[in-house]
Write an enzyme that holds these catalytic residues in place. Structure first.
Site, PDB file in Angstrom:
ATOM      1  N   ARG A 200       9.621   2.605  -3.000  1.00 24.16           N
ATOM      2  CA  ARG A 200       9.134   1.097  -3.163  1.00 24.16           C
ATOM      3  C   ARG A 200      10.784   0.445  -3.236  1.00 24.16           C
ATOM      4  O   ARG A 200      10.675  -0.618  -2.856  1.00 24.16           O
ATOM      5  CB  ARG A 200       8.795   1.099  -4.708  1.00 24.16           C
ATOM      6  CG  ARG A 200       8.244  -0.462  -5.090  1.00 24.16           C
ATOM      7  CD  ARG A 200       7.319  -0.342  -6.192  1.00 24.16           C
ATOM      8  NE  ARG A 200       6.065   0.446  -5.864  1.00 24.16           N
ATOM      9  CZ  ARG A 200       5.680   1.421  -6.145  1.00 24.16           C
ATOM     10  NH1 ARG A 200       6.100   1.956  -6.974  1.00 24.16           N
ATOM     11  NH2 ARG A 200       4.570   1.893  -5.613  1.00 24.16           N
TER      12      ARG A 200
ATOM     13  N   PHE B 260       4.179   6.441 -13.651  1.00 25.61           N
ATOM     14  CA  PHE B 260       2.721   6.501 -13.453  1.00 25.61           C
ATOM     15  C   PHE B 260       2.224   7.124 -12.539  1.00 25.61           C
ATOM     16  O   PHE B 260       2.798   7.676 -11.537  1.00 25.61           O
ATOM     17  CB  PHE B 260       2.251   4.949 -13.295  1.00 25.61           C
ATOM     18  CG  PHE B 260       2.864   4.308 -11.991  1.00 25.61           C
ATOM     19  CD1 PHE B 260       3.954   3.624 -11.742  1.00 25.61           C
ATOM     20  CD2 PHE B 260       1.860   4.069 -10.927  1.00 25.61           C
ATOM     21  CE1 PHE B 260       4.406   3.218 -10.547  1.00 25.61           C
ATOM     22  CE2 PHE B 260       2.100   3.535  -9.757  1.00 25.61           C
ATOM     23  CZ  PHE B 260       3.509   3.085  -9.602  1.00 25.61           C
TER      24      PHE B 260
ATOM     25  N   ASP C 143       3.959  10.229 -10.481  1.00 25.34           N
ATOM     26  CA  ASP C 143       5.133  10.451 -10.923  1.00 25.34           C
ATOM     27  C   ASP C 143       5.575  11.883 -11.496  1.00 25.34           C
ATOM     28  O   ASP C 143       6.402  12.396 -10.996  1.00 25.34           O
ATOM     29  CB  ASP C 143       5.767   9.202 -11.772  1.00 25.34           C
ATOM     30  CG  ASP C 143       6.017   7.981 -10.664  1.00 25.34           C
ATOM     31  OD1 ASP C 143       6.124   8.082  -9.602  1.00 25.34           O
ATOM     32  OD2 ASP C 143       6.300   6.985 -11.504  1.00 25.34           O
TER      33      ASP C 143
ATOM     34  N   ASP D 137       0.689  -1.217  -0.136  1.00 26.90           N
ATOM     35  CA  ASP D 137       0.044  -0.019   0.048  1.00 26.90           C
ATOM     36  C   ASP D 137       0.897   1.228   0.099  1.00 26.90           C
ATOM     37  O   ASP D 137       1.837   1.425   0.715  1.00 26.90           O
ATOM     38  CB  ASP D 137      -0.941   0.014   1.201  1.00 26.90           C
ATOM     39  CG  ASP D 137      -2.038   0.952   1.069  1.00 26.90           C
ATOM     40  OD1 ASP D 137      -2.691   1.127  -0.028  1.00 26.90           O
ATOM     41  OD2 ASP D 137      -2.537   1.709   1.959  1.00 26.90           O
TER      42      ASP D 137
HETATM   43  P1  ITT Z   1      -2.735  -2.231  -5.677  1.00 27.76           P
HETATM   44  O1  ITT Z   1      -3.425  -3.222  -6.430  1.00 27.76           O
HETATM   45  O2  ITT Z   1      -1.179  -2.633  -5.394  1.00 27.76           O
HETATM   46  O3  ITT Z   1      -3.230  -1.561  -4.292  1.00 27.76           O
HETATM   47  P2  ITT Z   1      -2.887   0.479  -6.640  1.00 27.76           P
HETATM   48  O4  ITT Z   1      -2.490   1.083  -7.776  1.00 27.76           O
HETATM   49  O5  ITT Z   1      -4.357   0.670  -6.134  1.00 27.76           O
HETATM   50  O6  ITT Z   1      -2.606  -0.927  -6.677  1.00 27.76           O
HETATM   51  P3  ITT Z   1      -1.920   1.931  -4.181  1.00 27.76           P
HETATM   52  O7  ITT Z   1      -3.216   1.921  -3.411  1.00 27.76           O
HETATM   53  O8  ITT Z   1      -0.688   1.341  -3.369  1.00 27.76           O
HETATM   54  O9  ITT Z   1      -1.810   1.026  -5.609  1.00 27.76           O
HETATM   55  O10 ITT Z   1      -1.596   3.226  -4.502  1.00 27.76           O
HETATM   56  C1  ITT Z   1      -2.284   4.507  -4.186  1.00 27.76           C
HETATM   57  C2  ITT Z   1      -2.248   5.426  -5.272  1.00 27.76           C
HETATM   58  O11 ITT Z   1      -0.860   5.974  -5.370  1.00 27.76           O
HETATM   59  C3  ITT Z   1      -2.498   4.895  -6.649  1.00 27.76           C
HETATM   60  O12 ITT Z   1      -3.340   5.937  -7.409  1.00 27.76           O
HETATM   61  C4  ITT Z   1      -1.085   4.785  -7.337  1.00 27.76           C
HETATM   62  O13 ITT Z   1      -1.139   4.526  -8.781  1.00 27.76           O
HETATM   63  C5  ITT Z   1      -0.216   5.713  -6.661  1.00 27.76           C
HETATM   64  N1  ITT Z   1       1.170   5.535  -6.560  1.00 27.76           N
HETATM   65  C6  ITT Z   1       1.573   4.284  -5.825  1.00 27.76           C
HETATM   66  N2  ITT Z   1       2.824   4.247  -6.084  1.00 27.76           N
HETATM   67  C7  ITT Z   1       3.181   5.234  -7.166  1.00 27.76           C
HETATM   68  C8  ITT Z   1       4.545   5.697  -7.403  1.00 27.76           C
HETATM   69  O14 ITT Z   1       5.530   4.874  -7.224  1.00 27.76           O
HETATM   70  N3  ITT Z   1       4.548   6.632  -8.344  1.00 27.76           N
HETATM   71  C9  ITT Z   1       3.253   7.308  -8.635  1.00 27.76           C
HETATM   72  N4  ITT Z   1       2.199   7.352  -8.162  1.00 27.76           N
HETATM   73  C10 ITT Z   1       2.006   5.901  -7.286  1.00 27.76           C
HETATM   74 NA    NA Z   2      -4.798  -0.145  -3.809  1.00 27.52          NA
END
Ligand code: ITT
Ligand code: NA
EC number: 3.6.1.66
Length: 186
Positions: free
Chosen positions: A169, A140, A143, A64
């Protein structure tokens, strides 16, 4: 060795493969889905890992993550996924219009669980600044908005390999990988 990564986000899988490579850990990706409770990253990761490990019957990791902006009282934080899908990066830039203090953090929590053991969590944090406009086509979600400390380019302007050298990460997965080597050999 192999670890199963439960996520719906392909970008996370690619980054994890790059990071785990140097620890000799293979990533198996399963988009199983898991209940995401509303709460602190650490609780979401803990609960999600435990649930997925039990349903799948094997050890798993989940992650998360979120973007925490100081001047917005650490918003969007645990609401990052919802805010990315609704306000988007342009919405964040509007909220940051004329805001001088642009400090922000990306935080990542890896949850690890087996069907039988209590979940473990591993944290990674990277500090930086919110840009005044979106920059770059790499990466993504948030970023293109995030300029990591000590850099002039955003995560969106860095290659995956460059982001992987020091991202939130990177840190959470590396903390996990180091612990996992010992765990496996016990
Ligand atoms: P999961 O299925 O792993 O939960 P997710 O995309 O929903 O995938 P998160 O809840 O962990 O992932 O992420 C919360 C938000 O933050 C989500 O919109 C992600 O795309 C964004 N996010 C997470 N890590 C990021 C990164 O390294 N760079 C940019 N945005 C990020
Ligand atoms: Na998520």
């Amino acid at each position: 060795m192999t670890i199963t990564f439960i996520t719906g986000n392909q970008h996370k899988v690619k980054e994890a493969q790059g990071i785990f490579h140097q620890f000799n850990i293979q990533v198996e990706h399963i988009d199983l889905g898991y209940p995401e409770i509303q709460g602190e990253l650490i609780d979401v990761a803990r609960f999600g890992a435990e649930d997925a490990a039990r349903r799948l019957g094997r050890p798993v990791i989940v992650e998360d993550a979120g973007l925490f902006i100081k001047a917005l009282n650490w918003f969007p934080g645990t609401y990052s996924a919802y805010v990315q899908d609704t306000l988007g990066n342009q919405g964040i830039l509007k909220l940051m219009n004329n805001v001088k203090d642009r400090y922000a953090e990306f935080r990542s929590v890896i949850g690890f669980a087996t069907p039988k053991t209590e979940p473990e969590t591993f944290l990674g944090v990277v500090g930086g600044q919110i840009a005044h406009q979106e920059k770059g086509k790499h990466g993504f979600a948030y970023d293109p908005l995030f300029i990591p400390e000590g850099h002039s380019l955003s995560f969106g302007e860095l290659t995956r390999e460059e982001k992987n050298e020091f991202s939130h990460r990177r840190q959470s997965l590396e903390n996990f990988a180091q612990w996992y080597k010992d765990f496996i050999s016990k």
